[in-house]
Design an enzyme around this catalytic site. Structure first.
Site, PDB file in Angstrom:
ATOM      1  CB  CYS A  24      -0.905   0.029   1.237  1.00  0.00           C
ATOM      2  SG  CYS A  24      -2.014  -1.387   1.359  1.00  0.00           S
ATOM      3  N   GLY A  66      -0.217   0.279  -5.010  1.00  0.00           N
ATOM      4  CA  GLY A  66      -1.519  -0.355  -4.838  1.00  0.00           C
ATOM      5  C   GLY A  66      -2.507   0.148  -5.857  1.00  0.00           C
ATOM      6  CG  ASN A  79       2.924   0.364   3.371  1.00  0.00           C
ATOM      7  OD1 ASN A  79       4.010   0.849   3.111  1.00  0.00           O
ATOM      8  ND2 ASN A  79       2.575  -0.830   2.929  1.00  0.00           N
ATOM      9  N   GLY A  80       1.501  -2.040   5.596  1.00  0.00           N
ATOM     10  CA  GLY A  80       2.196  -3.060   6.365  1.00  0.00           C
ATOM     11  C   GLY A  80       1.287  -4.224   6.675  1.00  0.00           C
ATOM     12  CB  CYS A 138      10.943  -4.435   3.266  1.00  0.00           C
ATOM     13  SG  CYS A 138      10.479  -5.485   1.867  1.00  0.00           S
ATOM     14  CE1 TYR A 187       7.926  -6.088  -9.694  1.00  0.00           C
ATOM     15  CE2 TYR A 187       6.666  -5.930  -7.657  1.00  0.00           C
ATOM     16  CZ  TYR A 187       6.712  -6.083  -9.029  1.00  0.00           C
ATOM     17  OH  TYR A 187       5.557  -6.230  -9.739  1.00  0.00           O
TER      18      TYR A 187
END
Length: 481
Positions: free
Chosen positions: A22, A48, A122-123, A258, A264
């Site tokens: 997100c 998203g 987000n998560g 992350c 990506y």
């Protein structure tokens, strides 16, 4: 744990890639806050594409508009004109927990004892199932299937007993997992980032002194906001008429950024975790040139995956860069499905080979990742059919062998091709002459940060936070009160 709520109309290409999580954006202190958030979300659309929403507060009330679809489809001049006020927060979503449904579109708003509050998250929370169960036993009534709603249920337990900042601190002491999120009242914007810092979140300032919080710096660039700093792991940042109030209510812990943001997810023009994504991806390709020795006529990406790593590889290896596949940019998320006899149509409608370029050539494909491998196989076949003499593949990250619990919808381990096959087995399945993955050490080197600061669980199975299914009423009482 993430679920696999897959849209029925997804193309093979979309199923083959890891799904985005997100994106969030908030503005405080500008009369056109909602419109600025709209443009911020536009810049974050890559994070998203299922739904979008904006909440705006004018000091008296909060107005929300949200729906399924892309940002420009959900909002118009007319809808944005109704979102008045100096504070706004927005969200673009792909569901990693909770079904792909209008009821789960964020920002999500609650009203409690005269206070209205929204959340944009987000998560992924790794103890959400246990928390949800305990809260329902305590009488909570859930309106959605999102783990984000749990945050608000916990928060209202403390409001009235504590000031807002302390209530937030007590709320998140119960929560485990990845969260970069925005809470908003009618006159306050609050940014919260988990102590591990899994997901990115940054702070910027507009020319008039208004503050902006966003998942990536590309959102700041679009609305011409100056980047100030990242929201720190474990930080609660309150933004209101008095300015900024920064709190660090939890003990510091090991950072777990992350690394797939660099591989990506993030836009290449963003700076994430203090390092430019474009530069990182080029360095991935350059390091691959050191780790491999392939004789080829040219290297090519499949647009748009692998573009920048392919450029770095070409420059470092001396092998020319070519565009052997042409992308059709006018294909939407859905189209009329072909018959079984046209089963490869979903690949060819988006990418078509340049036959004269490929015929008789030794080709190196640069990819950013291989997840299931199904579409990769079809793409390799299309190069063979176009006359390529040899097809080699480079992947700018290590084999993805483990599921993600922190907001990326990697499929289950049983569906990850690298978890169930050797590299040679994957090479044979894809129909390649050779297959090479970037080493874990090479990937970390490309990001410019120490290995210890990253979550690498999808590659090595070393999870910074384990999913928690044993939460009890006693646990809730002990950590919250």
């Amino acid at each position: 744990m993430p679920t696999s709520d897959m849209c029925a109309d997804m193309s093979n290409e979309e199923q083959w890639k890891p799904r985005h999580e997100c994106g969030i954006c908030g503005v405080f202190g500008h009369e056109d806050a909602a419109k600025l958030v709209y443009f911020g979300l536009y810049a974050l659309q890559h994070r998203g594409q299922e739904s979008a929403g904006i909440a705006a507060g004018d000091g008296e009330r909060i107005a929300v508009h949200k729906d399924m679809g892309l940002v420009p489809d959900v909002f118009s001049e007319r809808t944005l004109a109704k979102l008045t006020g100096h504070v706004a927060s927005g969200h673009v979503r792909y569901s990693t927990t909770g079904a792909s449904s209008p009821i789960n579109v964020q920002p999500f708003m609650i009203r409690h004892r005269g206070l209205s509050m929204t959340i944009a998250h987000n998560g992924n929370l790794v103890n959400s199932i246990a928390l949800h169960t305990v809260l329902e036993e305590e009488g909570a009534i859930f309106q959605t299937t999102m783990d984000s709603e749990i945050v608000l249920h916990l928060l209202v337990r403390h409001l009235g007993k504590h000031e807002l900042a302390e209530a937030i601190a007590k709320t998140f002491c119960c929560i485990k997992g990845a969260y970069s999120l925005l809470l908003m009242t009618k006159d306050c914007l609050i940014a919260v980032r988990d102590p591990n810092g899994f997901r990115p979140l940054c702070l910027g300032m507009l020319e008039n002194g208004a503050y902006v919080v966003a998942s990536e710096t590309c959102a700041l660039d679009l609305i011409e906001a100056q980047y100030l700093r990242d929201i720190e792991p474990g930080e609660v940042l309150l933004i209101n008429k008095d300015g900024l109030q920064s709190l660090h209510p939890w003990p510091s812990t090991q950072k777990s950024f992350c690394i797939f943001e660099h591989v990506y997810f993030a836009r290449p023009d963003s700076d994430v975790f203090g390092f430019n994504v474009y530069a990182a991806r080029k360095r991935m390709g350059a390091i691959m040139a050191k780790e491999t020795d392939i004789k080829a006529d040219f290297v090519m990406p499949f647009p748009d995956s692998g573009n920048y790593a392919a450029l770095g590889y070409a420059q470092a290896s001396g092998i020319p860069l070519e565009i052997g596949m042409i992308r059709n940019h006018y294909v939407g998320r859905t189209f009329i499905q072909p018959s079984q006899s046209m089963r490869d149509f979903s690949v060819r409608v988006k990418l078509n080979p340049v036959r004269d370029l490929l015929k008789g050539k030794r080709v190196v494909i640069m990819e950013d990742s291989i997840i299931r491998g199904t579409t990769g196989r079809s793409r390799v076949q299309s190069l063979r059919q176009a006359g390529a003499a040899e097809v080699h593949m480079l992947v700018s990250c290590p084999p993805t062998c483990h599921a993600c619990y922190y907001g990326i919808d990697f499929p289950t381990t049983s569906q990850l091709i690298a978890a169930n096959n050797s590299i040679d087995g994957i090479r044979e399945y894809l129909g390649l002459d050779s297959l090479h993955y970037l080493s874990l050490e090479g990937l970390v080197e490309a990001t410019g940060l120490p290995k210890e600061q990253f979550c690498l669980a999808c590659f090595n199975g070393d999870y910074p936070i384990q999913p928690d299914t044993s939460f009890t009423k006693d646990s809730l009482a002990n950590c919250c009160f």
